[in-house]
Design a protein around this motif. Structure first.
Motif, PDB file in Angstrom:
ATOM      1  N   THR A   1       0.841  -1.195   0.000  1.00 22.72           N
ATOM      2  CA  THR A   1       0.000   0.000   0.000  1.00 22.72           C
ATOM      3  C   THR A   1       0.878   1.249   0.000  1.00 22.72           C
ATOM      4  O   THR A   1       1.835   1.340   0.777  1.00 22.72           O
ATOM      5  CB  THR A   1      -0.920   0.019   1.230  1.00 22.72           C
ATOM      6  OG1 THR A   1      -1.701  -1.175   1.248  1.00 22.72           O
ATOM      7  CG2 THR A   1      -1.845   1.221   1.203  1.00 22.72           C
TER       8      THR A   1
ATOM      9  N   THR B   1      -4.531   5.440   8.902  1.00 17.91           N
ATOM     10  CA  THR B   1      -4.840   4.906  10.237  1.00 17.91           C
ATOM     11  C   THR B   1      -5.855   3.777  10.144  1.00 17.91           C
ATOM     12  O   THR B   1      -5.702   2.736  10.810  1.00 17.91           O
ATOM     13  CB  THR B   1      -5.367   6.027  11.147  1.00 17.91           C
ATOM     14  OG1 THR B   1      -4.353   7.024  11.307  1.00 17.91           O
ATOM     15  CG2 THR B   1      -5.748   5.488  12.516  1.00 17.91           C
ATOM     16  N   ARG B   2      -6.883   3.947   9.354  1.00 19.68           N
ATOM     17  CA  ARG B   2      -7.890   2.884   9.197  1.00 19.68           C
ATOM     18  C   ARG B   2      -7.246   1.616   8.624  1.00 19.68           C
ATOM     19  O   ARG B   2      -7.584   0.498   9.023  1.00 19.68           O
ATOM     20  CB  ARG B   2      -9.031   3.358   8.298  1.00 19.68           C
ATOM     21  CG  ARG B   2      -9.944   4.389   8.970  1.00 19.68           C
ATOM     22  CD  ARG B   2     -10.988   4.909   8.002  1.00 19.68           C
ATOM     23  NE  ARG B   2     -11.905   3.862   7.602  1.00 19.68           N
ATOM     24  CZ  ARG B   2     -13.031   3.537   8.258  1.00 19.68           C
ATOM     25  NH1 ARG B   2     -13.363   4.209   9.349  1.00 19.68           N
ATOM     26  NH2 ARG B   2     -13.813   2.580   7.833  1.00 19.68           N
ATOM     27  N   HIS B   3      -6.325   1.788   7.708  1.00 24.47           N
ATOM     28  CA  HIS B   3      -5.640   0.624   7.128  1.00 24.47           C
ATOM     29  C   HIS B   3      -4.815  -0.097   8.190  1.00 24.47           C
ATOM     30  O   HIS B   3      -4.812  -1.335   8.247  1.00 24.47           O
ATOM     31  CB  HIS B   3      -4.746   1.075   5.970  1.00 24.47           C
ATOM     32  CG  HIS B   3      -4.098  -0.058   5.241  1.00 24.47           C
ATOM     33  ND1 HIS B   3      -4.786  -0.885   4.373  1.00 24.47           N
ATOM     34  CD2 HIS B   3      -2.817  -0.528   5.258  1.00 24.47           C
ATOM     35  CE1 HIS B   3      -3.970  -1.796   3.876  1.00 24.47           C
ATOM     36  NE2 HIS B   3      -2.757  -1.600   4.405  1.00 24.47           N
TER      37      HIS B   3
ATOM     38  N   ARG C   1      -5.358  -0.043  11.428  1.00 28.91           N
ATOM     39  CA  ARG C   1      -6.301  -0.677  12.356  1.00 28.91           C
ATOM     40  C   ARG C   1      -6.813  -2.003  11.813  1.00 28.91           C
ATOM     41  O   ARG C   1      -6.988  -2.972  12.552  1.00 28.91           O
ATOM     42  CB  ARG C   1      -7.490   0.252  12.638  1.00 28.91           C
ATOM     43  CG  ARG C   1      -7.217   1.336  13.670  1.00 28.91           C
ATOM     44  CD  ARG C   1      -8.451   2.192  13.881  1.00 28.91           C
ATOM     45  NE  ARG C   1      -9.594   1.393  14.300  1.00 28.91           N
ATOM     46  CZ  ARG C   1      -9.909   1.131  15.574  1.00 28.91           C
ATOM     47  NH1 ARG C   1      -9.146   1.612  16.534  1.00 28.91           N
ATOM     48  NH2 ARG C   1     -10.964   0.412  15.868  1.00 28.91           N
ATOM     49  N   GLU C   2      -7.072  -2.042  10.524  1.00 23.23           N
ATOM     50  CA  GLU C   2      -7.630  -3.261   9.925  1.00 23.23           C
ATOM     51  C   GLU C   2      -6.565  -4.315   9.648  1.00 23.23           C
ATOM     52  O   GLU C   2      -6.799  -5.513   9.825  1.00 23.23           O
ATOM     53  CB  GLU C   2      -8.351  -2.898   8.618  1.00 23.23           C
ATOM     54  CG  GLU C   2      -9.602  -2.060   8.841  1.00 23.23           C
ATOM     55  CD  GLU C   2     -10.111  -1.417   7.557  1.00 23.23           C
ATOM     56  OE1 GLU C   2      -9.513  -1.689   6.488  1.00 23.23           O
ATOM     57  OE2 GLU C   2     -11.094  -0.663   7.625  1.00 23.23           O
ATOM     58  N   SER C   3      -5.378  -3.883   9.231  1.00 25.27           N
ATOM     59  CA  SER C   3      -4.334  -4.823   8.842  1.00 25.27           C
ATOM     60  C   SER C   3      -3.267  -5.014   9.914  1.00 25.27           C
ATOM     61  O   SER C   3      -2.505  -5.980   9.862  1.00 25.27           O
ATOM     62  CB  SER C   3      -3.660  -4.343   7.549  1.00 25.27           C
ATOM     63  OG  SER C   3      -4.604  -4.220   6.507  1.00 25.27           O
ATOM     64  N   GLY C   4      -3.185  -4.098  10.871  1.00 26.24           N
ATOM     65  CA  GLY C   4      -2.200  -4.185  11.936  1.00 26.24           C
ATOM     66  C   GLY C   4      -0.966  -3.354  11.650  1.00 26.24           C
ATOM     67  O   GLY C   4      -0.690  -2.989  10.502  1.00 26.24           O
TER      68      GLY C   4
ATOM     69  N   LYS D   1      -2.389  -5.999  17.878  1.00 30.10           N
ATOM     70  CA  LYS D   1      -2.562  -5.809  16.440  1.00 30.10           C
ATOM     71  C   LYS D   1      -2.042  -4.446  15.992  1.00 30.10           C
ATOM     72  O   LYS D   1      -1.299  -4.341  15.020  1.00 30.10           O
ATOM     73  CB  LYS D   1      -4.038  -5.956  16.060  1.00 30.10           C
ATOM     74  CG  LYS D   1      -4.300  -5.880  14.568  1.00 30.10           C
ATOM     75  CD  LYS D   1      -5.765  -6.154  14.240  1.00 30.10           C
ATOM     76  CE  LYS D   1      -5.997  -6.110  12.739  1.00 30.10           C
ATOM     77  NZ  LYS D   1      -7.419  -6.370  12.391  1.00 30.10           N
ATOM     78  N   TYR D   2      -2.438  -3.393  16.726  1.00 28.96           N
ATOM     79  CA  TYR D   2      -1.935  -2.060  16.383  1.00 28.96           C
ATOM     80  C   TYR D   2      -1.582  -1.220  17.602  1.00 28.96           C
ATOM     81  O   TYR D   2      -1.164  -0.076  17.464  1.00 28.96           O
ATOM     82  CB  TYR D   2      -2.933  -1.300  15.492  1.00 28.96           C
ATOM     83  CG  TYR D   2      -4.354  -1.309  16.010  1.00 28.96           C
ATOM     84  CD1 TYR D   2      -4.769  -0.433  16.993  1.00 28.96           C
ATOM     85  CD2 TYR D   2      -5.289  -2.194  15.483  1.00 28.96           C
ATOM     86  CE1 TYR D   2      -6.063  -0.444  17.462  1.00 28.96           C
ATOM     87  CE2 TYR D   2      -6.595  -2.213  15.948  1.00 28.96           C
ATOM     88  CZ  TYR D   2      -6.981  -1.340  16.930  1.00 28.96           C
ATOM     89  OH  TYR D   2      -8.271  -1.357  17.399  1.00 28.96           O
TER      90      TYR D   2
ATOM     91  N   ASP E   1     -10.465  -2.308  24.717  1.00 27.59           N
ATOM     92  CA  ASP E   1     -10.281  -3.661  24.176  1.00 27.59           C
ATOM     93  C   ASP E   1      -9.958  -4.703  25.236  1.00 27.59           C
ATOM     94  O   ASP E   1      -9.530  -5.809  24.904  1.00 27.59           O
ATOM     95  CB  ASP E   1      -9.179  -3.652  23.109  1.00 27.59           C
ATOM     96  CG  ASP E   1      -7.886  -3.015  23.616  1.00 27.59           C
ATOM     97  OD1 ASP E   1      -7.804  -2.736  24.829  1.00 27.59           O
ATOM     98  OD2 ASP E   1      -6.978  -2.798  22.794  1.00 27.59           O
TER      99      ASP E   1
END
Length: 391
Positions: free
Chosen positions: A22, A128-130, A132-135, A281-282, A339
């Protein structure tokens, strides 16, 4: 090489490439060049100078989720260490000029001076969203190349991963130094520097403590030479599973000297007691993280910077420390409300506790400052008990 310059700002083009391929195109910010690290995001609306100078960010490229960064410039008072530690810096909209009475220079001038490669004019929300989703993952910033994103991504994938990295020794002091107590001296504490922030020994000194800051590779014998009333383990970067300080900490716990740890120190206490640690994850980074203190029932807004966590029972019930009966019972004292991550440990049969966040809280919030007072109370209680035994 073709030079691309934005006609409005005069900045050259730059590219951010993640290890999964990415890519984001923006403008150069800070030093010109290339840099690598683990891409992480910080949710703080302020305190960017403290973030940049926090040794826990060593070998990380920090993405700021707040869109406008640099408003207050940089000064000589707010740094948490003697240099910027981040590997790279990502912002959406840098301030055109600082506007604060304490500002001494611009943020970008500081980045250039310390050779920190950054990128701006990037959609940090999408980035940031990427993450969060991918780590969290490896990343590179490039402000001087026309190479393809595919080629750059391959170079990013050749960089070392954060998991398995021992980094505390790279950021620790090389020589012991002392931060003297303010006012009347009450206690002496040996603070093991795993990446300590400057505000931490200051908070202890404010409470009448002489703080002897020791290198990360110190031995238990060297800690004992300080004749401490208590031992403190600081925050720091890297994977706690690689930390050699766990064995030293076990010796501290077995000696009965009171112990307090924060962040990396919390993870090392968990491992010393026999619990595992794992990579989030993140992670949690920023100064607006909610945590429940089970001791008081209060919810605190806290400052975080960690990508690993302790794997311990989270129901709050005491359990026998897996490492051995000599460590007695332990319970999870604090829990993250976003979390359910372990945010603190409390030993019930030996004088030791820790939290995963930062009670020194520069640049705030200050909800958790009481933890330093809790440590002082533990030191006083242990000192009283030792006096009675000697009599």
């Amino acid at each position: 090489m073709t030079t691309h310059t934005d006609p409005l700002t005069g900045r050259g083009r730059a590219t951010l490439v993640l290890e999964d391929g990415t890519a984001f195109t923006g403008l150069a910010y800070g030093a010109i060049g290339e840099t690598y690290g683990e891409a992480v995001f910080s949710t703080g609306m302020t305190g960017y100078q403290e973030t940049l100078t926090d040794p826990s960010y060593h070998r990380q490229v920090v993405v700021m989720t707040a869109p406008h960064i640099g408003n207050t410039g940089v000064n000589d008072e707010d740094a948490e260490s003697g240099r910027i530690w981040v590997s790279g810096y990502v912002v959406r909209d840098p301030a055109l000029r600082p506007s604060n009475w304490r500002s001494q220079r611009t943020l970008e001038d500081e980045l250039v001076e310390q050779e920190i490669v950054g990128i701006c004019d990037v959609d940090t929300r999408a980035l940031t969203r990427h993450l969060r989703e991918s780590g969290a993952m490896r990343v590179g910033i490039f402000s001087h190349t026309d190479e393809s994103a595919e080629t750059l991504a391959q170079r990013v994938r050749e960089q070392p991963q954060m998991a398995g990295s021992e980094l505390a020794s790279e950021v620790s002091t090389k020589e012991t130094y002392v931060v003297p107590a303010q006012g009347d001296r009450r206690f002496t504490v040996a603070a093991v520097d795993l990446g300590i922030k400057g505000m931490t020994p200051r908070r202890l000194a404010e409470r009448g403590i002489d703080v002897h800051v020791l290198p990360a590779d110190c031995t238990f014998d060297q800690i004992q030479q300080v004749n401490p009333d208590g031992v403190f383990f600081s925050n720091g970067p890297g994977d706690p599973s690689t930390a050699p300080q766990v064995e030293v900490l076990r010796q501290v716990l077995e000696s009965g000297v009171p112990f307090f740890g924060i962040c990396f120190g919390n993870q090392l206490l968990g491992r010393a007691l026999g619990f595992g640690t794992y990579k989030l994850k993140y992670g949690h980074r920023g100064i607006n993280q909610p945590v429940l203190d089970r001791t008081t029932g209060k919810v605190e807004v806290t400052a975080h910077n960690h990508g690993f966590a302790v794997d311990a029972p989270r129901d709050g019930e005491p359990v026998q420390a897996p490492a051995g009966e000599q460590f007695g019972r332990v319970r999870v004292s604090h829990i993250g409300l976003n979390d359910n991550v372990v945010e603190g440990l409390e030993c019930l049969d030996i004088p030791a506790f820790s939290v995963q966040y930062h009670p020194e809280a520069a640049a705030g919030p200050h909800d958790a400052a009481y933890l330093f007072d809790r440590f002082v109370e533990l030191l006083a209680k242990h000192s009283t008990s030792k006096t009675k035994e000697n009599n």
